[in-house]
Design an enzyme around this catalytic site. Structure first.
Site, PDB file in Angstrom:
ATOM      1  N   SER A 208       0.645  -1.329  -0.160  1.00  0.00           N
ATOM      2  CA  SER A 208      -0.224   0.014   0.028  1.00  0.00           C
ATOM      3  C   SER A 208       1.055   1.030   0.238  1.00  0.00           C
ATOM      4  CB  SER A 208      -1.235   0.216   1.576  1.00  0.00           C
ATOM      5  OG  SER A 208       0.135   0.515   2.773  1.00  0.00           O
ATOM      6  N   LYS A 209       0.203   2.469  -0.124  1.00  0.00           N
ATOM      7  CA  LYS A 209       0.895   3.473  -0.159  1.00  0.00           C
ATOM      8  C   LYS A 209       2.181   3.894   0.971  1.00  0.00           C
ATOM      9  CE  LYS A 209      -1.976   6.788  -2.913  1.00  0.00           C
ATOM     10  NZ  LYS A 209      -3.376   6.204  -2.301  1.00  0.00           N
TER      11      LYS A 209
END
Ligand code: GLU
Length: 466
Positions: free
Chosen positions: A238-239
């Site tokens: 994820s980010k």
């Protein structure tokens, strides 16, 4: 033999994620390898979260990666009436029914089941009521109550789920919009998709989709669910782990060849080989070699591959890219022949095109506004080198040709004449010509800068010393 047809169906609720790009690549490779068709489909039935901007970003990302499609983009939002035809057909054949239970009631049924230690699901209250359409009513699938639903998966092997665990899923919501599982199956059936390679986050949807194929009397496609991409902490990528959007890698100065090569190796392998041209990928790619274990996204390896591709591309290919990145840094248009001469000096040094642009800045800077490392200037541009700079300024003004070999010869004569070692002059010259203490080799840099720039920059350095 039936034509291989694959698809990539992103939901335009976010950017083109590297995970999505990887499954797109696998589907694209499989279609291209088999002389088949690759379809692009935008799954935008979630009107509130889908945007045209995201769709454009996804299409741009696909084009940038070189994943061209043969059909589409189809938009699910324009196919609602087709989905409704199929829902009506399922209603007519007794595979679906209207349900009047409210979301709160369904939630209560789930909680009840949970409390009893059973699978939380809709309890089938409206299953046999034969309700007519009406406001507030959804259409549900009449899932079999007994037996098992099975399918073969190229990655997971045989997958089987007891039907007792499957819900009477909603096919059409209260607002008339079909659900994901229904729309996907109708699309995959009507587009004659033969192979579905996707992330294993969809594995729990597949038995539901298989039931729909069966209810519609359709043969199953070949499924392949590839493991998720994880961050270094083994949690879903994820980010938090850094850039996950293909567009961001483009902006960071990665080459599409490197990204494609990297993604191909995330969950697929061919012996120990790490570097694959597109042709090699097409030759070797097979569904049988998709990996079964989750793979960790390794930024370092992607950067290593990018550096490799930067080294191996032609200056003609990289120069226009360098021009774009320089323009983003506020430089005006630079002559392309000049850029093509600069690129080979930076290819061995730059990990990304952004780095290359940083390194190229001194080449394209205005001679009178050369950004200067002030500490280095203070240290090296001193009265001690003034006489040398005066002499060299004169010599360099008249020497011809102005190439690396001639410059080397000129300097070795000069050093011998004056009885000095190159070390005395190398850093002062480098700072005068590049504004920095690090650069490609001095003579190759001088050749590429060219006589006029070198002479002007030396004169500027002299003015500074005085
Ligand atoms: N729109 C779905 C997604 O983006 C597609 C899943 C599928 O391949 O069926 O996850």
């Amino acid at each position: 033999m039936t034509t291989v047809i694959t698809r990539f169906p992103p939901s335009p609720t976010g950017h083109l994620h590297v995970g999505g790009a990887r499954t797109a690549l696998f589907n694209w490779l499989w279609a291209r390898k088999n002389g088949g068709k690759f379809i692009l489909r935008i799954e935008d039935t979630d009107a509130a979260r889908s945007t045209g901007e995201m769709t454009r970003g996804i299409l741009d990302g696909m084009r940038w990666l070189g994943l061209d499609w043969d059909e589409g983009p189809y938009f699910q939002s324009r196919r609602i009436s087709l989905y409704n035809e199929y829902i009506d057909r399922l209603l007519q054949t007794g595979h679906a029914y209207y349900c009047a239970c409210t979301p709160d009631e369904v939630e209560a049924m789930r909680n009840e089941a949970r409390a009893a230690g059973a699978v939380p699901k809709y309890n089938g209250r409206c299953r046999e009521k034969g309700l007519a359409p009406g406001p507030g009513r959804v259409v549900r699938f009449k899932a079999p109550l007994n037996g098992e639903t099975s399918f073969k998966d190229v990655v997971k092997g045989n997958v089987s789920v007891p039907n007792a665990q499957l819900d009477d899923m909603v096919l059409r919501r209260v607002d008339g919009i079909p659900t994901y599982n229904l729309a996907v199956v109708v699309d995959d059936v009507t587009m004659a998709v033969t192979h579905i390679i996707r992330g294993d986050d969809h594995l729990s949807n597949t038995p539901k989709q298989v039931l729909l194929y069966e209810a519609l009397g359709q043969a199953l496609p070949q499924f392949g669910h590839v493991p998720m991409i994880l961050g270094p902490d083994k949690k879903k990528l994820s980010k938090r782990h850094g850039a996950t959007s293909v567009t961001v890698y483009r902006e960071l100065g990665y080459l599409p060849e490197a990204v494609v090569n990297y993604l191909a190796r995330l969950g697929w392998s061919h012996k120990d080989q790490e570097i694959f041209s597109l042709d090699e990928l097409l030759t070797h790619f097979s569904l049988g070699h998709l990996g079964t274990s989750a793979c960790v996204f390794d930024q370092g390896k992607l950067l290593w591959l990018n550096a490799h591709y930067i080294k191996s591309e032609t200056p003609q290919r990289l120069a226009p890219l360098l021009a774009d990145f320089l323009q983003q840094r506020g430089h005006r248009e630079v002559n392309s022949a000049y850029l093509e001469a600069i690129v080979p000096l930076l290819q061995p040094r730059a990990g990304t095109m952004v780095e290359m642009a940083e390194m190229a800045e001194f080449f394209v800077a205005d001679d009178h506004r050369l950004p200067m490392d002030e500490a280095a200037a203070g240290k090296y541009l001193t009265a001690q080198v003034k006489e040398h700079f005066v002499s060299l300024h004169n010599l360099l003004q008249t020497t011809s040709p102005f190439d690396q070999a001639a410059l080397e010869a000129l300097f070795s004569r000069y050093l011998e004449d004056k009885d000095v070692v190159f070390k005395v002059l190398a850093q002062p010259l480098r700072v005068a010509l590049t504004g920095k203490t690090k650069s490609p080799g001095l003579f190759e840099t001088m050749e590429v800068l060219g006589q006029a720039r070198v002479v002007r920059r030396l004169a500027n350095a002299l003015r500074r010393i005085e």
